[in-house]
Design a protein around this motif. Structure first.
Motif, PDB file in Angstrom:
ATOM      1  N   UNK A 117       0.785  -1.032  -0.106  1.00 28.55           N
ATOM      2  CA  UNK A 117       0.149   0.037   0.099  1.00 28.55           C
ATOM      3  C   UNK A 117       0.841   1.185  -0.105  1.00 28.55           C
ATOM      4  N   UNK A 118       0.671   2.284  -0.950  1.00 28.28           N
ATOM      5  CA  UNK A 118       1.313   3.526  -0.964  1.00 28.28           C
ATOM      6  C   UNK A 118       0.370   4.521  -0.554  1.00 28.28           C
ATOM      7  N   UNK A 119       0.931   5.397   0.570  1.00 23.59           N
ATOM      8  CA  UNK A 119       0.081   6.625   1.018  1.00 23.59           C
ATOM      9  C   UNK A 119       0.627   7.596   0.253  1.00 23.59           C
ATOM     10  N   UNK A 120      -0.105   8.040  -0.668  1.00 21.68           N
ATOM     11  CA  UNK A 120       0.695   9.270  -1.793  1.00 21.68           C
ATOM     12  C   UNK A 120      -0.046  10.633  -1.693  1.00 21.68           C
ATOM     13  N   UNK A 121       0.920  11.381  -1.635  1.00 23.96           N
ATOM     14  CA  UNK A 121       0.381  12.847  -1.796  1.00 23.96           C
ATOM     15  C   UNK A 121       0.266  13.270  -3.280  1.00 23.96           C
ATOM     16  N   UNK A 122      -0.455  14.325  -3.334  1.00 24.46           N
ATOM     17  CA  UNK A 122      -0.552  14.621  -4.953  1.00 24.46           C
ATOM     18  C   UNK A 122       0.357  15.689  -5.295  1.00 24.46           C
ATOM     19  N   UNK A 123       0.239  16.833  -4.718  1.00 22.90           N
ATOM     20  CA  UNK A 123       1.082  18.072  -5.100  1.00 22.90           C
ATOM     21  C   UNK A 123       2.356  17.909  -4.633  1.00 22.90           C
ATOM     22  N   UNK A 145       1.302  13.631  -8.126  1.00 21.42           N
ATOM     23  CA  UNK A 145       0.953  12.237  -7.503  1.00 21.42           C
ATOM     24  C   UNK A 145      -0.097  11.637  -8.475  1.00 21.42           C
ATOM     25  N   UNK A 146      -0.830  12.150  -9.239  1.00 23.63           N
ATOM     26  CA  UNK A 146      -1.543  11.642 -10.109  1.00 23.63           C
ATOM     27  C   UNK A 146      -0.785  10.606 -11.181  1.00 23.63           C
ATOM     28  N   UNK A 169     -10.151   7.142 -10.702  1.00 24.34           N
ATOM     29  CA  UNK A 169      -9.858   6.549 -11.867  1.00 24.34           C
ATOM     30  C   UNK A 169      -8.491   6.069 -11.759  1.00 24.34           C
ATOM     31  N   UNK A 170      -7.611   6.625 -10.941  1.00 22.55           N
ATOM     32  CA  UNK A 170      -6.311   6.005 -11.059  1.00 22.55           C
ATOM     33  C   UNK A 170      -5.889   4.838 -10.132  1.00 22.55           C
TER      34      UNK A 170
END
Length: 226
Positions: A50-56, A62-63, A95-96
């Motif tokens: 599992x990846x805890x992912x930031x976007x900016x 991140x997307x 969607x990702x």
């Protein structure tokens, strides 16, 4: 044990999320990465569930990372932890392949609940096999989702909270508890309780208004993101 990679470009934030994860039974942090490229390299090495992912993040957004992870053979699942509140980002994250979308800032209890729901889903959806029936699929997906959403305090209702959120969105410059009470048709005490709950959980921010005798009046408005 579910192996977690924390990805956030702010070291202090990443370390804080890592400490949160380590407090949840059944989870272990196998690494911290400060950018998307590093996250992809680490996941390519294996050993991440599992990846805890930031976007900016600078460099690779991140997307983009999420889409690359989805294309990776036997890649990890993704849980987005971000300050981005715009609907397009939420839709694109889903969607990702994001299993959850958690808005910063959040309390430990919020992340803990999301992780435990994910653990239930992972346990129900493990293995390379065929399911018995539609009910097994429904049960696995139900384990992932929390139908109640963020837990409210005793005596608070989702309907009133939705009305408070609508009132804040309608007055972006901020509104007082008295104004909120007028809008939703409740007492000032009730409106203030909901506003304070939102402020405590990161849903809005408190803004003191000076210029009058006595203590400054507190207004509540949508959080101003940098």
């Amino acid at each position: 044990m579910i192996r977690v990679l924390v990805v956030d470009d702010q070291p202090v934030v990443a370390e804080g999320h890592s400490l949160y994860v380590q407090r949840v039974p059944g989870f272990e942090v196998v690494g911290i990465e400060l950018d998307g490229a590093g996250a992809l390299r680490r996941c390519a090495d294996g050993g991440v569930d599992l990846v805890l992912l930031d976007l900016d993040m600078p460099g690779m957004h991140g997307l983009e990372v999420a889409r690359a992870l989805q294309a990776m053979r036997q890649g990890p699942d993704i849980m987005v932890l971000t300050a981005s509140r715009d609907v397009p980002s939420i839709r694109e994250a889903v969607r990702s392949g994001a299993v959850h979308y958690v808005i910063k800032p959040f309390a430990f209890a919020t992340l803990r609940a999301k992780l435990l729901h994910y653990a239930s889903f992972a346990a129900a959806a493990t293995g390379d096999r065929e399911v018995l029936d539609q009910g097994e699929i429904d049960a696995a997906l139900a384990a992932l989702r929390d139908p109640a959403g963020q837990q409210l305090a005793k005596g608070m209702s989702n309907e009133t909270m939705a009305a408070i959120r609508s009132a804040i969105r309608a007055e972006p410059d901020g509104l007082s508890a008295s104004r909120a009470a007028e809008i939703i048709g409740a007492s000032r005490v009730t409106a203030r309780r909901y506003l304070e709950h939102l402020a405590d959980t990161g849903g809005c921010e408190r803004v003191p208004v000076y210029g009058r005798a006595g203590r400054p009046e507190v207004t509540y408005r949508m959080r101003m993101l940098s």
